[in-house]
Design a protein around this motif. Structure first.
Motif, PDB file in Angstrom:
ATOM      1  N   THR A   1      -8.540  14.021  -5.083  1.00 34.04           N
ATOM      2  CA  THR A   1      -8.217  12.625  -5.285  1.00 34.04           C
ATOM      3  C   THR A   1      -8.409  12.197  -6.811  1.00 34.04           C
ATOM      4  O   THR A   1      -8.907  12.913  -7.612  1.00 34.04           O
ATOM      5  CB  THR A   1      -9.283  11.634  -4.590  1.00 34.04           C
ATOM      6  N   ARG A   2      -7.322  11.398  -7.085  1.00 36.28           N
ATOM      7  CA  ARG A   2      -7.104  10.767  -8.307  1.00 36.28           C
ATOM      8  C   ARG A   2      -6.984   9.221  -8.402  1.00 36.28           C
ATOM      9  O   ARG A   2      -6.500   8.746  -7.501  1.00 36.28           O
ATOM     10  CB  ARG A   2      -5.887  11.173  -9.099  1.00 36.28           C
ATOM     11  N   GLU A   3      -7.471   8.518  -9.356  1.00 31.87           N
ATOM     12  CA  GLU A   3      -7.175   7.143  -9.470  1.00 31.87           C
ATOM     13  C   GLU A   3      -5.880   6.806 -10.165  1.00 31.87           C
ATOM     14  O   GLU A   3      -5.530   7.519 -11.295  1.00 31.87           O
ATOM     15  CB  GLU A   3      -8.499   6.305 -10.222  1.00 31.87           C
ATOM     16  N   TYR A   4      -4.883   6.202  -9.609  1.00 29.17           N
ATOM     17  CA  TYR A   4      -3.680   5.638 -10.160  1.00 29.17           C
ATOM     18  C   TYR A   4      -3.441   4.382  -9.831  1.00 29.17           C
ATOM     19  O   TYR A   4      -3.290   3.831  -8.710  1.00 29.17           O
ATOM     20  CB  TYR A   4      -2.748   6.740  -9.533  1.00 29.17           C
ATOM     21  N   GLU A   5      -3.319   3.705 -10.977  1.00 31.83           N
ATOM     22  CA  GLU A   5      -2.895   2.223 -10.923  1.00 31.83           C
ATOM     23  C   GLU A   5      -4.003   1.491  -9.995  1.00 31.83           C
ATOM     24  O   GLU A   5      -3.746   0.542  -9.511  1.00 31.83           O
ATOM     25  CB  GLU A   5      -1.440   1.533 -10.226  1.00 31.83           C
ATOM     26  N   GLY A   6      -5.252   1.655 -10.478  1.00 31.70           N
ATOM     27  CA  GLY A   6      -6.233   0.909  -9.750  1.00 31.70           C
ATOM     28  C   GLY A   6      -6.751   1.420  -8.509  1.00 31.70           C
ATOM     29  O   GLY A   6      -7.705   0.824  -7.772  1.00 31.70           O
ATOM     30  N   LYS A   7      -6.021   2.223  -7.722  1.00 32.97           N
ATOM     31  CA  LYS A   7      -6.349   2.742  -6.498  1.00 32.97           C
ATOM     32  C   LYS A   7      -6.737   4.404  -6.453  1.00 32.97           C
ATOM     33  O   LYS A   7      -6.225   5.131  -7.263  1.00 32.97           O
ATOM     34  CB  LYS A   7      -5.131   2.425  -5.426  1.00 32.97           C
ATOM     35  N   GLU A   8      -7.480   4.608  -5.494  1.00 32.25           N
ATOM     36  CA  GLU A   8      -7.887   6.167  -5.221  1.00 32.25           C
ATOM     37  C   GLU A   8      -6.662   6.726  -4.146  1.00 32.25           C
ATOM     38  O   GLU A   8      -6.575   6.247  -3.209  1.00 32.25           O
ATOM     39  CB  GLU A   8      -9.161   6.158  -4.856  1.00 32.25           C
ATOM     40  N   TYR A   9      -6.054   7.995  -4.713  1.00 32.78           N
ATOM     41  CA  TYR A   9      -5.033   8.398  -3.870  1.00 32.78           C
ATOM     42  C   TYR A   9      -5.569   9.852  -3.716  1.00 32.78           C
ATOM     43  O   TYR A   9      -5.888  10.692  -4.833  1.00 32.78           O
ATOM     44  CB  TYR A   9      -3.683   8.535  -4.369  1.00 32.78           C
ATOM     45  N   PRO A  10      -4.927  10.637  -2.633  1.00 31.74           N
ATOM     46  CA  PRO A  10      -5.088  12.052  -2.517  1.00 31.74           C
ATOM     47  C   PRO A  10      -4.093  12.573  -3.843  1.00 31.74           C
ATOM     48  O   PRO A  10      -2.946  11.923  -3.839  1.00 31.74           O
ATOM     49  CB  PRO A  10      -4.607  12.327  -1.193  1.00 31.74           C
ATOM     50  N   TYR A  11      -4.475  13.803  -4.195  1.00 30.81           N
ATOM     51  CA  TYR A  11      -3.895  14.261  -5.561  1.00 30.81           C
ATOM     52  C   TYR A  11      -3.327  15.452  -5.435  1.00 30.81           C
ATOM     53  O   TYR A  11      -3.905  16.537  -4.795  1.00 30.81           O
ATOM     54  CB  TYR A  11      -4.842  14.474  -6.794  1.00 30.81           C
ATOM     55  N   VAL A  12      -2.072  15.693  -5.522  1.00 37.34           N
ATOM     56  CA  VAL A  12      -1.526  17.233  -5.649  1.00 37.34           C
ATOM     57  C   VAL A  12      -0.794  17.620  -6.933  1.00 37.34           C
ATOM     58  O   VAL A  12       0.057  16.704  -7.418  1.00 37.34           O
ATOM     59  CB  VAL A  12      -0.471  17.321  -4.373  1.00 37.34           C
ATOM     60  N   ALA A  13      -1.097  18.862  -7.485  1.00 32.80           N
ATOM     61  CA  ALA A  13      -0.634  19.211  -8.959  1.00 32.80           C
ATOM     62  C   ALA A  13       0.629  19.984  -8.472  1.00 32.80           C
ATOM     63  O   ALA A  13       0.484  21.046  -7.591  1.00 32.80           O
ATOM     64  CB  ALA A  13      -1.372  19.817  -9.747  1.00 32.80           C
ATOM     65  N   LEU A  14       1.681  19.958  -9.297  1.00 34.96           N
ATOM     66  CA  LEU A  14       2.930  20.659  -9.123  1.00 34.96           C
ATOM     67  C   LEU A  14       3.334  21.422 -10.360  1.00 34.96           C
ATOM     68  O   LEU A  14       3.398  20.770 -11.129  1.00 34.96           O
ATOM     69  CB  LEU A  14       4.085  19.703  -8.352  1.00 34.96           C
ATOM     70  N   ASP A  15       3.940  22.611 -10.207  1.00 37.66           N
ATOM     71  CA  ASP A  15       4.663  23.072 -11.352  1.00 37.66           C
ATOM     72  C   ASP A  15       5.905  22.603 -11.689  1.00 37.66           C
ATOM     73  O   ASP A  15       6.345  22.667 -12.920  1.00 37.66           O
ATOM     74  CB  ASP A  15       4.681  24.762 -11.052  1.00 37.66           C
ATOM     75  N   VAL A  16       6.849  22.308 -10.760  1.00 39.83           N
ATOM     76  CA  VAL A  16       7.853  21.820 -10.840  1.00 39.83           C
ATOM     77  C   VAL A  16       8.401  20.888  -9.889  1.00 39.83           C
ATOM     78  O   VAL A  16       8.211  20.771  -8.667  1.00 39.83           O
ATOM     79  CB  VAL A  16       8.911  23.121 -10.557  1.00 39.83           C
ATOM     80  N   SER A  17       9.056  19.891 -10.379  1.00 41.07           N
ATOM     81  CA  SER A  17       9.470  18.613  -9.611  1.00 41.07           C
ATOM     82  C   SER A  17      11.058  18.291 -10.123  1.00 41.07           C
ATOM     83  O   SER A  17      11.505  19.004 -11.076  1.00 41.07           O
ATOM     84  CB  SER A  17       8.822  17.611  -9.740  1.00 41.07           C
ATOM     85  N   SER A  18      11.627  17.267  -9.699  1.00 38.52           N
ATOM     86  CA  SER A  18      13.109  16.828 -10.242  1.00 38.52           C
ATOM     87  C   SER A  18      12.780  16.409 -11.655  1.00 38.52           C
ATOM     88  O   SER A  18      13.869  16.501 -12.281  1.00 38.52           O
ATOM     89  CB  SER A  18      13.496  15.695  -9.371  1.00 38.52           C
TER      90      SER A  18
END
Length: 86
Positions: free
Chosen positions: A34-51
């Motif tokens: 999980t990671r905090e983003y804009e004040g909220k905690e979200y499940p987190y997925v790291a990607l190598d490539v995206s758009s």
């Protein structure tokens, strides 16, 4: 519809590590991180490539195509032509 057959559909934070860009979208993916983003905690997925970093979407792929067929041919087979001339 039958009950209890559909996966949970939650907001998930995706991180493109090449471009260092974060995407907040909805997904059924399950993750332990999980990671905090804009004040909220979200499940987190790291990607190598995206758009944000893929050559097709960024336009970097066109640079190689602008070279032309003749230049590509000379790059591949130019060494053979120079060996035959003396």
């Amino acid at each position: 519809m039958r009950a209890d057959i559909h996966p949970e559909y939650n907001e998930v934070l995706f991180h493109d590590t090449n471009a260092d860009v974060y995407f907040l979208t909805r997904s059924t993916i399950k993750t332990k991180h999980t990671r905090e983003y804009e004040g909220k905690e979200y499940p987190y997925v790291a990607l190598d490539v995206s758009s944000a970093s893929h050559p097709f979407y960024t336009g970097e792929q066109r640079k190689a195509q602008n070279e032309g067929r003749v230049a590509t041919f000379n790059k591949r087979f130019g060494a053979f032509a120079s060996r035959g001339k003396k």
